[in-house]
Design a protein around this motif. Sequence first.
Motif, mmCIF file in Angstrom:
data_model
loop_
_atom_site.group_PDB
_atom_site.id
_atom_site.type_symbol
_atom_site.label_atom_id
_atom_site.label_comp_id
_atom_site.label_asym_id
_atom_site.label_seq_id
_atom_site.Cartn_x
_atom_site.Cartn_y
_atom_site.Cartn_z
ATOM 1 N N MET A 159 -6.985 20.175 0.285
ATOM 2 C CA MET A 159 -7.413 18.771 0.314
ATOM 3 C C MET A 159 -7.444 18.255 1.749
ATOM 4 O O MET A 159 -6.671 18.696 2.587
ATOM 5 C CB MET A 159 -6.472 17.904 -0.526
ATOM 6 N N LYS A 160 -8.324 17.296 1.991
ATOM 7 C CA LYS A 160 -8.442 16.690 3.311
ATOM 8 C C LYS A 160 -7.587 15.425 3.399
ATOM 9 O O LYS A 160 -7.230 14.828 2.395
ATOM 10 C CB LYS A 160 -9.898 16.323 3.596
ATOM 11 N N THR A 161 -7.283 15.052 4.622
ATOM 12 C CA THR A 161 -6.622 13.772 4.869
ATOM 13 C C THR A 161 -7.669 12.790 5.346
ATOM 14 O O THR A 161 -8.360 13.031 6.339
ATOM 15 C CB THR A 161 -5.512 13.923 5.929
ATOM 16 N N TRP A 162 -7.792 11.674 4.626
ATOM 17 C CA TRP A 162 -8.814 10.675 4.916
ATOM 18 C C TRP A 162 -8.175 9.461 5.594
ATOM 19 O O TRP A 162 -7.087 9.040 5.213
ATOM 20 C CB TRP A 162 -9.526 10.234 3.634
ATOM 21 N N SER A 163 -8.864 8.910 6.581
ATOM 22 C CA SER A 163 -8.388 7.720 7.295
ATOM 23 C C SER A 163 -9.343 6.569 7.021
ATOM 24 O O SER A 163 -10.560 6.698 7.213
ATOM 25 C CB SER A 163 -8.322 7.985 8.804
ATOM 26 N N PHE A 164 -8.808 5.443 6.565
ATOM 27 C CA PHE A 164 -9.639 4.279 6.277
ATOM 28 C C PHE A 164 -8.762 3.033 6.217
ATOM 29 O O PHE A 164 -7.532 3.129 6.239
ATOM 30 C CB PHE A 164 -10.402 4.453 4.954
ATOM 31 N N ARG A 165 -9.409 1.892 6.146
ATOM 32 C CA ARG A 165 -8.707 0.616 6.058
ATOM 33 C C ARG A 165 -9.094 -0.107 4.778
ATOM 34 O O ARG A 165 -10.255 -0.079 4.366
ATOM 35 C CB ARG A 165 -9.051 -0.283 7.252
ATOM 36 N N ILE A 166 -8.126 -0.736 4.162
ATOM 37 C CA ILE A 166 -8.376 -1.595 3.007
ATOM 38 C C ILE A 166 -8.023 -3.018 3.429
ATOM 39 O O ILE A 166 -6.859 -3.334 3.674
ATOM 40 C CB ILE A 166 -7.516 -1.182 1.795
ATOM 41 N N MET A 167 -9.033 -3.859 3.550
ATOM 42 C CA MET A 167 -8.796 -5.244 3.939
ATOM 43 C C MET A 167 -8.228 -6.032 2.761
ATOM 44 O O MET A 167 -8.719 -5.908 1.626
ATOM 45 C CB MET A 167 -10.093 -5.895 4.428
ATOM 46 N N LEU A 168 -7.209 -6.843 3.039
ATOM 47 C CA LEU A 168 -6.542 -7.624 2.003
ATOM 48 C C LEU A 168 -6.953 -9.094 2.085
ATOM 49 O O LEU A 168 -7.421 -9.572 3.124
ATOM 50 C CB LEU A 168 -5.018 -7.517 2.153
ATOM 51 N N ASN A 169 -6.757 -9.785 0.975
ATOM 52 C CA ASN A 169 -7.135 -11.195 0.926
ATOM 53 C C ASN A 169 -6.230 -12.068 1.801
ATOM 54 O O ASN A 169 -6.627 -13.128 2.264
ATOM 55 C CB ASN A 169 -7.106 -11.704 -0.525
ATOM 56 N N ARG A 170 -5.009 -11.592 2.056
ATOM 57 C CA ARG A 170 -4.084 -12.334 2.930
ATOM 58 C C ARG A 170 -2.935 -11.416 3.312
ATOM 59 O O ARG A 170 -2.817 -10.297 2.807
ATOM 60 C CB ARG A 170 -3.549 -13.584 2.221
ATOM 61 N N ALA A 171 -2.095 -11.912 4.217
ATOM 62 C CA ALA A 171 -0.936 -11.130 4.645
ATOM 63 C C ALA A 171 0.132 -11.139 3.554
ATOM 64 O O ALA A 171 0.466 -12.203 3.021
ATOM 65 C CB ALA A 171 -0.365 -11.705 5.938
ATOM 66 N N PRO A 172 0.677 -9.987 3.189
ATOM 67 C CA PRO A 172 1.738 -9.957 2.179
ATOM 68 C C PRO A 172 3.062 -10.432 2.771
ATOM 69 O O PRO A 172 3.340 -10.223 3.957
ATOM 70 C CB PRO A 172 1.817 -8.474 1.809
ATOM 71 N N ASN A 173 3.870 -11.086 1.931
ATOM 72 C CA ASN A 173 5.211 -11.459 2.384
ATOM 73 C C ASN A 173 6.136 -10.248 2.255
ATOM 74 O O ASN A 173 5.694 -9.161 1.842
ATOM 75 C CB ASN A 173 5.736 -12.663 1.592
ATOM 76 N N ASP A 174 7.385 -10.427 2.595
ATOM 77 C CA ASP A 174 8.319 -9.290 2.581
ATOM 78 C C ASP A 174 8.444 -8.674 1.191
ATOM 79 O O ASP A 174 8.475 -7.443 1.041
ATOM 80 C CB ASP A 174 9.693 -9.740 3.078
ATOM 81 N N GLU A 175 8.524 -9.537 0.175
ATOM 82 C CA GLU A 175 8.661 -9.026 -1.193
ATOM 83 C C GLU A 175 7.425 -8.244 -1.612
ATOM 84 O O GLU A 175 7.527 -7.190 -2.249
ATOM 85 C CB GLU A 175 8.900 -10.194 -2.146
ATOM 86 N N GLU A 176 6.251 -8.748 -1.247
ATOM 87 C CA GLU A 176 5.008 -8.063 -1.598
ATOM 88 C C GLU A 176 4.837 -6.767 -0.807
ATOM 89 O O GLU A 176 4.286 -5.786 -1.325
ATOM 90 C CB GLU A 176 3.826 -9.002 -1.359
ATOM 91 N N THR A 177 5.315 -6.758 0.426
ATOM 92 C CA THR A 177 5.263 -5.533 1.215
ATOM 93 C C THR A 177 6.104 -4.443 0.562
ATOM 94 O O THR A 177 5.697 -3.281 0.481
ATOM 95 C CB THR A 177 5.756 -5.786 2.646
ATOM 96 N N ASP A 178 7.290 -4.828 0.070
ATOM 97 C CA ASP A 178 8.132 -3.871 -0.650
ATOM 98 C C ASP A 178 7.442 -3.401 -1.927
ATOM 99 O O ASP A 178 7.515 -2.218 -2.293
ATOM 100 C CB ASP A 178 9.482 -4.507 -0.994
ATOM 101 N N ALA A 179 6.748 -4.327 -2.597
ATOM 102 C CA ALA A 179 6.060 -3.968 -3.836
ATOM 103 C C ALA A 179 4.913 -2.991 -3.564
ATOM 104 O O ALA A 179 4.658 -2.077 -4.361
ATOM 105 C CB ALA A 179 5.533 -5.231 -4.521
#
Length: 206
Positions: free
Chosen positions: A1-21
């Motif tokens: 398998m290959k390793t792919w590099s890309f970005r997923i743009m989010l609707n907003r910055a996640p808070n600490d709890e969402e980052t953990d999630a």
Amino acid sequence: MKTWSFRIMLNRAPNDEETDALYEAGLDDCAVAGGPDGSVYLMCEREGESLLETITSVLIQVSKVNELWAVGVGQGDAVTLGDAARRHGGRTQASLRQLASGQRGPGGFPEPLIEADNISLYSWAEISEWLRIKLGDDIPPGNREIALADATVKLACRAGSLHRASQVRDLLEMACRPLPNEPKSEAKPGPKPEAKPDTKSKAGVA
């Protein structure tokens, strides 16, 4: 398998709890980052059979975190020579390394943006422009699968904001038809008709 590099743009910055999630959802191979324009995205390095399948796996995991969703897909400008070779599609990493070192080519290969821990990061925009101008390489403006994924995500977001997600899903299914240049399955030849027996007697033939 290959390793792919890309970005997923989010609707907003996640808070600490969402980052953990996000991490608990399986996105431990992605890092939250931000651009100078205020955009927030996940920088992903993930193995997969294909780029589109790998992007889809990330989108599924992002969807597990309430109030966060993807609004686009992209690729960063900073690349290693290996990344540049994959984006180019027609040159190997060894070929680019020889061009960068001056062993081949006219010289003047773009300088690295960053050199640290035996890793050199270049600007893909600078490399691709140099290859087009100096060597005449026919390089597409961008990764087509990235562009397809980005268009799909943006369409889904637009359809959702208009409360037309199910209708757009049906529209895509109805609009998806084989392209004119796609080969069509040929009909298998049927059994040959059996030869009719000769009813004339050999003795009666003059």
